[in-house]
Design a protein around this motif. Structure first.
Motif, mmCIF file in Angstrom:
data_model
loop_
_atom_site.group_PDB
_atom_site.id
_atom_site.type_symbol
_atom_site.label_atom_id
_atom_site.label_comp_id
_atom_site.label_asym_id
_atom_site.label_seq_id
_atom_site.Cartn_x
_atom_site.Cartn_y
_atom_site.Cartn_z
ATOM 1 N N ALA A 62 70.409 17.592 -59.836
ATOM 2 C CA ALA A 62 71.709 17.023 -60.179
ATOM 3 C C ALA A 62 72.720 17.215 -59.073
ATOM 4 O O ALA A 62 73.442 16.302 -58.706
ATOM 5 N N TYR A 90 84.836 8.604 -66.967
ATOM 6 C CA TYR A 90 83.740 7.800 -66.429
ATOM 7 C C TYR A 90 84.306 6.489 -65.876
ATOM 8 O O TYR A 90 85.064 5.795 -66.566
ATOM 9 N N GLU A 112 74.246 16.867 -69.404
ATOM 10 C CA GLU A 112 73.976 15.934 -70.490
ATOM 11 C C GLU A 112 74.509 14.562 -70.101
ATOM 12 O O GLU A 112 75.619 14.181 -70.467
ATOM 13 N N ARG A 113 73.714 13.831 -69.352
ATOM 14 C CA ARG A 113 74.145 12.550 -68.822
ATOM 15 C C ARG A 113 74.036 11.442 -69.864
ATOM 16 O O ARG A 113 73.217 11.517 -70.785
ATOM 17 N N SER A 154 74.466 14.169 -57.011
ATOM 18 C CA SER A 154 75.896 13.934 -57.105
ATOM 19 C C SER A 154 76.600 14.124 -55.778
ATOM 20 O O SER A 154 77.707 13.655 -55.579
ATOM 21 N N ALA A 177 68.422 14.201 -67.548
ATOM 22 C CA ALA A 177 68.453 12.966 -66.774
ATOM 23 C C ALA A 177 67.693 13.178 -65.477
ATOM 24 O O ALA A 177 67.668 14.265 -64.912
ATOM 25 N N LEU A 233 77.668 17.322 -66.551
ATOM 26 C CA LEU A 233 76.732 16.944 -65.505
ATOM 27 C C LEU A 233 75.276 17.153 -65.915
ATOM 28 O O LEU A 233 74.369 16.596 -65.319
ATOM 29 N N SER A 263 69.239 8.967 -61.984
ATOM 30 C CA SER A 263 70.168 8.453 -62.996
ATOM 31 C C SER A 263 71.478 9.206 -63.021
ATOM 32 O O SER A 263 72.408 8.825 -63.714
ATOM 33 N N ILE A 264 71.562 10.295 -62.292
ATOM 34 C CA ILE A 264 72.795 11.084 -62.295
ATOM 35 C C ILE A 264 73.785 10.495 -61.298
ATOM 36 O O ILE A 264 73.500 10.373 -60.123
ATOM 37 N N GLN A 265 74.948 10.126 -61.801
ATOM 38 C CA GLN A 265 75.942 9.461 -60.964
ATOM 39 C C GLN A 265 76.729 10.481 -60.151
ATOM 40 O O GLN A 265 76.638 11.696 -60.356
ATOM 41 N N ARG A 286 85.914 14.672 -69.323
ATOM 42 C CA ARG A 286 85.265 13.805 -68.342
ATOM 43 C C ARG A 286 85.824 12.395 -68.375
ATOM 44 O O ARG A 286 86.055 11.822 -69.456
ATOM 45 N N ASP A 325 81.959 9.739 -62.074
ATOM 46 C CA ASP A 325 82.633 10.412 -63.182
ATOM 47 C C ASP A 325 83.280 11.689 -62.671
ATOM 48 O O ASP A 325 82.823 12.291 -61.703
#
Length: 483
Positions: free
Chosen positions: A39, A235, A203-204, A43, A107, A201, A111-113, A233, A249
């Motif tokens: 993650a 988004y 629990e996406r 990120s 995630a 971060l 898939s982690i933004q 958060r 996010d």
């Protein structure tokens, strides 16, 4: 913490906890992050290290000196309750390696933004420590506080890592110091900030989903914003003909008293669907608001209908000496770190960027969103047909008795039905750039924005309509003529 940065060691720590407790506390935070491998790397992949020029004054030093124990308490208390002696570094790393089962499906890295640069670097520190890489974690933490000297949570972690270099003691935890730390509001706030950053971060949002409010969004709105207060958060979504895509996010703060604003001065952040109404030049603002401010249209027509009062709700930054605020810290505004707000300022469109503020966001798939739009689409088409046919009796069924309209051109004394029939004159009309934003909180409401062009004409009106579901029917209670 200025002393820590300068001398590389703790100066008169307010609570003398053992290094084993410090390691165990960091281990707990790291274990949360390790539940979503990669993650921090994902990120941080496209961000370059920033540099904050704010000087670390005496105020920051004092704050940092009082903030070295936010995440230490839970593990320290646990060890005390079990009668254990200090936790060794090896034990902490072992526990971190085994405590990685997520409460939700993790995630994948892809898939982690992106999180903000400073936050991504902080999470990388957590991750490194959890993998047993204490010295690289310390080096990263040192660089982070150098670049962001006003990032209090990063200062706390750096202080913990420095203290972790002290040889472990076999002495029992200082329960009096732990109790004192428990009652320190600054420690509790930093602990909660750390917890929420990690939770958000880890629990996406599920892949290929959007917040349930965003049923359809016209590409005229290039970006959309959704705030989840429960995760602290914000988004940011980019919109295209392929739909909404989560692009970034950020950690945010909301009102001191939480959410669901009702009255002026209640220190709550409103819940609902809003739009950015302007962008305020930071030169015209006090330093308190940081890099700028984006007012939203609270109270919106639905809020007014329910008697909600107050105003001046903004998305804004933080003072120069403060990187971030506690999760519950504002008078009702949504507050972001200045580097994050600057990214937002470059993307929003006045009057066209929607802002959803929710207690907790629910995420839905595209097929679910399309299903949700069916009933309101049917109502809109029925309203359009009744107007085109000049059927006043049928058209009237779509309006609530207290319907109101706001427009640049006064229509006082003319009923909405009469005006619509005269305006349409039986012409065929094309609707375009449709947006459907759904809000449900006891009542079921829909905010519909669209443009209309009559046959043979090159331009027409843009409208924003507010619909309320009554039973199985949708009724109009407010309309804004945008242009």
């Amino acid at each position: 913490m200025a002393d820590i940065v300068r001398l590389g060691r703790l100066q008169n720590p307010p609570f003398r906890l053992r290094s084993g407790q410090l390691l165990a506390a960091l281990m707990t935070a790291s274990a949360l992050m390790l539940a979503a491998p990669g993650a921090a790397l994902a990120s941080n992949s496209t961000h370059k290290a920033g540099s904050a020029k704010a000087a670390s004054g005496s105020t920051k030093a004092k704050t940092a000196n009082s903030s070295r124990s936010a995440t230490r308490g839970a593990t320290g208390r646990s060890a005390s309750a079990k009668g254990k002696k200090g936790v060794t570094a090896a034990e902490a790393r072992t526990a971190a390696a085994t405590a990685t089962r997520p409460t939700r499906r993790s995630a994948s890295a892809s898939s982690i933004q992106e999180a903000s640069n400073a936050e991504a670097r902080l999470i990388a520190v957590y991750e490194m420590f959890g993998r047993g890489q204490a010295r690289p974690a310390l080096a990263k933490a040192r660089d982070l506080v150098r670049d962001y000297p006003n990032f209090q949570l990063a200062q706390l972690v750096y202080g913990d890592l420095l203290a972790a270099q002290v040889p472990p003691s076999n002495a029992l935890p200082d329960t009096a110091s732990i109790a004192k730390m428990r009652g320190n509001p600054a420690m509790a706030e930093l602990h909660e900030e750390s917890k929420r950053r990690l939770q958000a971060l880890r629990e996406r949002p599920p892949a290929n989903t959007v917040p349930s409010q965003f049923l359809t969004l016209s590409t005229r709105s290039r970006y959309a914003i959704a705030v989840d207060a429960s995760r602290s958060r914000l988004y940011l979504f980019e919109n295209s003909d392929k739909g909404l895509k989560l692009t970034a996010d950020y950690y945010i703060s909301v009102g001191k008293s939480g959410t669901d604003k009702v009255t002026e001065g209640d220190a709550r952040t409103p819940l609902g669907v809003y739009y950015i109404t302007s962008s305020l030049d930071p030169k015209s603002l006090k330093d308190f608001y940081g890099a700028g401010a984006l007012p939203i249209n609270y109270p919106n027509p639905y809020d007014v209908r329910r008697g909600k009062t107050g105003g001046g709700i903004w998305l804004h930054g933080t003072p120069p000496q403060q990187f971030a605020r506690a999760p519950l810290a504002s008078d009702g505004c949504v507050v972001m770190a200045n580097p994050d707000l600057k990214q937002l300022l470059r993307k929003v469109q006045i009057g066209a960027t929607p802002v959803v503020t929710a207690r907790s966001l629910q995420w839905i798939s595209q097929p679910q969103a399309e299903k949700e739009t069916q009933s309101i689409t049917s109502a809109i088409n029925g309203w359009k047909d009744a107007r085109a046919n000049g059927n006043e009796a049928q058209l009237k069924k779509f309006y609530l008795p207290d319907f109101q309209r706001s427009s640049k051109k006064s229509t006082e004394g003319i009923s909405a039905v009469d005006e619509e029939v005269k305006y349409a004159q039986g012409k065929r009309v094309q609707f375009k750039d449709m947006s459907y934003l759904h809000w449900r909180d006891g009542d079921d409401t829909m905010i519909v924005t669209f443009g209309e062009v009559f046959e043979g004409e090159k331009s027409g009106r843009s409208r924003r309509q507010y619909w309320l579901r009554q039973g199985t029917d949708w009724k109009l209670f407010h309309e804004e003529i945008l242009g």
